[in-house]
Structures are given as structure tokens and as C-alpha cells.
Design an enzyme around this catalytic site. Structure first.
Site, PDB file in Angstrom:
ATOM      1  N   LEU A 191       0.866  -1.181   0.000  1.00  0.00           N
ATOM      2  CA  LEU A 191       0.000   0.000   0.000  1.00  0.00           C
ATOM      3  C   LEU A 191       0.902   1.230   0.000  1.00  0.00           C
ATOM      4  O   LEU A 191       1.217   1.800   1.056  1.00  0.00           O
ATOM      5  CB  LEU A 191      -0.875  -0.027   1.261  1.00  0.00           C
ATOM      6  CG  LEU A 191      -2.036   0.959   1.335  1.00  0.00           C
ATOM      7  CD1 LEU A 191      -3.080   0.669   0.253  1.00  0.00           C
ATOM      8  CD2 LEU A 191      -2.688   0.904   2.700  1.00  0.00           C
ATOM      9  N   HIS A 192       1.376   1.619  -1.165  1.00  0.00           N
ATOM     10  CA  HIS A 192       2.373   2.697  -1.217  1.00  0.00           C
ATOM     11  C   HIS A 192       1.761   4.079  -0.896  1.00  0.00           C
ATOM     12  O   HIS A 192       1.881   4.580   0.215  1.00  0.00           O
ATOM     13  CB  HIS A 192       3.001   2.778  -2.617  1.00  0.00           C
ATOM     14  CG  HIS A 192       3.796   1.579  -3.015  1.00  0.00           C
ATOM     15  ND1 HIS A 192       4.920   1.122  -2.368  1.00  0.00           N
ATOM     16  CD2 HIS A 192       3.624   0.726  -4.055  1.00  0.00           C
ATOM     17  CE1 HIS A 192       5.417   0.064  -2.986  1.00  0.00           C
ATOM     18  NE2 HIS A 192       4.643  -0.204  -4.017  1.00  0.00           N
ATOM     19  N   ASP A 193       1.093   4.675  -1.859  1.00  0.00           N
ATOM     20  CA  ASP A 193       0.714   6.092  -1.749  1.00  0.00           C
ATOM     21  C   ASP A 193      -0.245   6.425  -0.613  1.00  0.00           C
ATOM     22  O   ASP A 193      -0.112   7.487   0.007  1.00  0.00           O
ATOM     23  CB  ASP A 193       0.115   6.577  -3.082  1.00  0.00           C
ATOM     24  CG  ASP A 193       1.164   6.586  -4.193  1.00  0.00           C
ATOM     25  OD1 ASP A 193       0.784   6.549  -5.366  1.00  0.00           O
ATOM     26  OD2 ASP A 193       2.375   6.622  -3.867  1.00  0.00           O
TER      27      ASP A 193
END
Ligand code: RIB
Ligand code: CA
Length: 316
Positions: free
Chosen positions: A242-244
Site C-alpha cells: 500500500l504505497h501512496d
């Protein structure tokens, strides 16, 4: 507490979409504008995606400004995991909303100059390559006074890269822009792969996101299903990091994150290590730290926060 003024610079992108949708229903944030950039997709597509996401999330009130169509120096590269359109297999309606006539760089310089003059600095959320911000800083260095801090998704410090052996996509896609930002002395909160790889969305999360999303449930289920990278060797399980959304989660719940101060640098010359980010943890460079690098994340806490925010669409 008054809402925090933020600008969201992004390259939608599936995880950018989740970050924007989370921010849209968070009254703690006053989103002054969205500035798409060439990154996961070429600019025409990241711009179109941003307009569609504003309509999807019911936030057509937020102005969208077209950003830079190419990195500062290097040839463009694009994302590998977001599908042909940048939104996986999700097909959203043709956007009615249009971009503002002002360019993203002009919006950044005007807004940040005014923020500096008022003594009301803005938080920059950087979810893609930092071409827009770097260009604005080159055009008007004094706007740095209008930036409270840059909360960026990008880089890899103790983690290997995700696009090359050493380098994470956002920084690799425009390393020269990152170098300008890192040398600006603007305070940075760095959510690198060191942080985002602690928060893996697995196929088990897909139904949770679908149930949470109310009218967005189908779209969220599609996006999450597409985000399943099937790379257990890398992440230890199916699913994708879950990057951004961690950038938005950090602003909403900083207590879920542990940071360590360091001066950060980026490699802009080596062919082998282009875009590698380096942390001076122990002051070897003689330069003062400029970043809080996130080293630990309460993954379940972050996923729960994003799910709770997305569940607010059910009430809309
Ligand atoms: O490396 C992850 C980053 O690259 C994320 O921002 C993703 O959207 C892509 O832009
Ligand atoms: Ca992104």
C-alpha cells in the site's frame, strides 16, 4: 484545529487512487489542488485519471492542474503494475470535469508564494515523480518558504529497489527532480519502500475494501484485485504494498509511524544505481538531516484507517 492545507502531486495509478479517495473524505485536510505528473502513465492519462477520480469521489470542487509531461532530463519510464490506463481494468465514465487553464507549476509557484507571504505554509503530498515540484522550485526558489514539509512516497533506504536492484520507481522516474527537492532544505517525511513494504494488501483485504466502499465498492474491489502482484517471494505473501495511501495516513495518524532522522541523497550519475536513495544516518556527510525516514509502520492500524475512511463513501 483548522484543516491542514495540502497539495496532492500524483501519477494515478491504482495506489494514487486509493490515496486520493482517502484524502477526499478526510476533513482534516484542505486539498488546495491536485497536480498530476508523467509517471505511472504519460501525463495525458494521469491527468484524465485524476479528473475521473475526483468525479468518482464526489470532489469535483478540487481543482486539477496539468503537470510536467516529461521528467527533467532522463527519458520517461512508466509503471508496470497499473494496467493499460493506469487504473487496472477499471473503466470510469468520460470525465466532465476539466483541468484548470493554469499549469501545475504555475499553480504551485502562485499558491506557495502566497502561502509564504501569509506565513501559512502548505504540506506537499508527493505520490509520484517530483518533476512538478522541482520545476516550481527552480522557477521560484522562494516558494520553499511556503512549504511546511513534503510528505513523499518514494525511495528505498535499507530495502532494495522495486524497479531496479537499487531504485524505487518514483525517484528513478525523475532522479534529478528528487535531487533538487532533497537539496532544497525543505523538511521531508520519507515514506520509502522501507515503510510501504510493511503494509501488504492481500486478496483477503479485497472483500473488506469492497464492503467498506458503499457506492465505490465495485470500483474498489476491481482496483484491489488488480493490485495483487502475486510476488510472495518479494513480499512474503500474495498482494501488493500500500504505497501512496501511507502519505495520507501519515498526515491523519502520525502515531502509527516511527521515523529516524537522516540527510537523504539520490544517485544521478551511475548507470547501475541511477535513482538510488541514500540515507546519511550517522552524519558522515557533514550536512544536517533533512528528512524523517519512516522505519516502522503499524500496518493493521493503517489498513484499518484507510478502510474506515473509505467506509464514509457508504454514507455519501
Ligand atoms: O514505487 C511505488 C510508487 O510508484 C507509487 O507511487 C506508485 O503509484 C508508483 O508511482
Ligand atoms: Ca504514485
Amino acid at each position: 484545529m483548522p484543516p491542514l492545507p495540502v497539495i496532492i502531486d500524483c501519477d494515478p495509478g491504482i495506489d494514487d487512487t486509493l490515496a486520493l479517495l482517502t484524502a477526499f473524505v478526510s476533513p482534516e485536510l484542505d486539498i488546495l489542488g491536485i497536480t498530476p505528473v508523467c509517471g505511472n502513465q504519460p501525463l495525458d492519462r494521469t491527468l484524465r485519471n485524476a479528473l475521473q477520480i475526483c468525479e468518482l469521489g464526489g470532489r469535483t470542487d478540487i481543482p486539477v492542474y496539468a503537470g510536467c509531461a516529461r521528467p527533467l532530463l532522463r527519458a520517461p519510464i512508466h509503471g508496470q503494475f497499473h494496467g493499460k490506463t493506469g487504473l487496472g481494468n477499471t473503466v470510469l465514465p468520460e470525465p466532465v470535469k476539466t483541468a484548470e487553464p493554469t499549469s501545475a507549476v504555475r499553480f504551485l509557484t502562485d499558491t506557495l508564494r502566497a502561502a509564504a507571504a501569509r506565513g501559512a505554509p502548505v504540506t506537499l503530498c508527493a505520490l509520484g515523480p517530483m518533476t512538478n515540484l522541482a520545476t516550481a522550485l527552480r522557477m521560484a526558489p522562494s516558494i520553499a518558504g511556503g512549504i511546511a514539509r513534503i510528505v513523499m512516497m518514494g525511495g528505498a533506504y535499507r530495502e532494495p529497489g522495486n524497479r531496479t536492484m537499487t531504485s524505487e520507481f518514483n525517484v528513478l522516474a525523475d532522479p534529478h527532480a528528487a535531487a533538487i527537492v532533497f537539496s532544497s532544505n525543505i523538511p521531508i517525511v520519507a515514506l520509502a519502500l522501507d515503510a510501504t513494504h510493511q503494509v501488504i494488501l492481500t486478496p483477503d483485504h479485497v472483500p473488506q475494501f469492497a464492503q467498506a466502499g458503499g457506492r465505490l465498492s465495485t470500483t474498489l474491489a476491481e482496483l484491489m484485485a488488480f493490485w495483487d502482484r502475486n510476488d510472495p517471494g518479494r513480499y512474503g505473501s500474495r498482494g501488493g504494498p500500500l504505497h501512496d495511501p501511507l502519505v495520507i495516513a501519515y498526515l491523519l495518524a502520525p502515531h502509527l509511524f516511527t521515523t529516524q532522522r537522516a540527510r537523504i541523497f539520490v544517485e544521478c550519475h551511475s548507470e547501475l544505481c541511477m535513482g538510488q536513495t541514500i540515507a546519511d544516518w550517522y552524519g558522515k556527510s557533514g550536512l544536517a538531516p533533512n528528512a524523517d525516514i519512516v522505519t516502522r509502520v503499524d500496518a493493521e492500524g493503517v489498513i484499518g484507517l484507510v478502510l474506515e475512511r473509505l467506509s464514509r463513501y457508504a454514507a455519501k
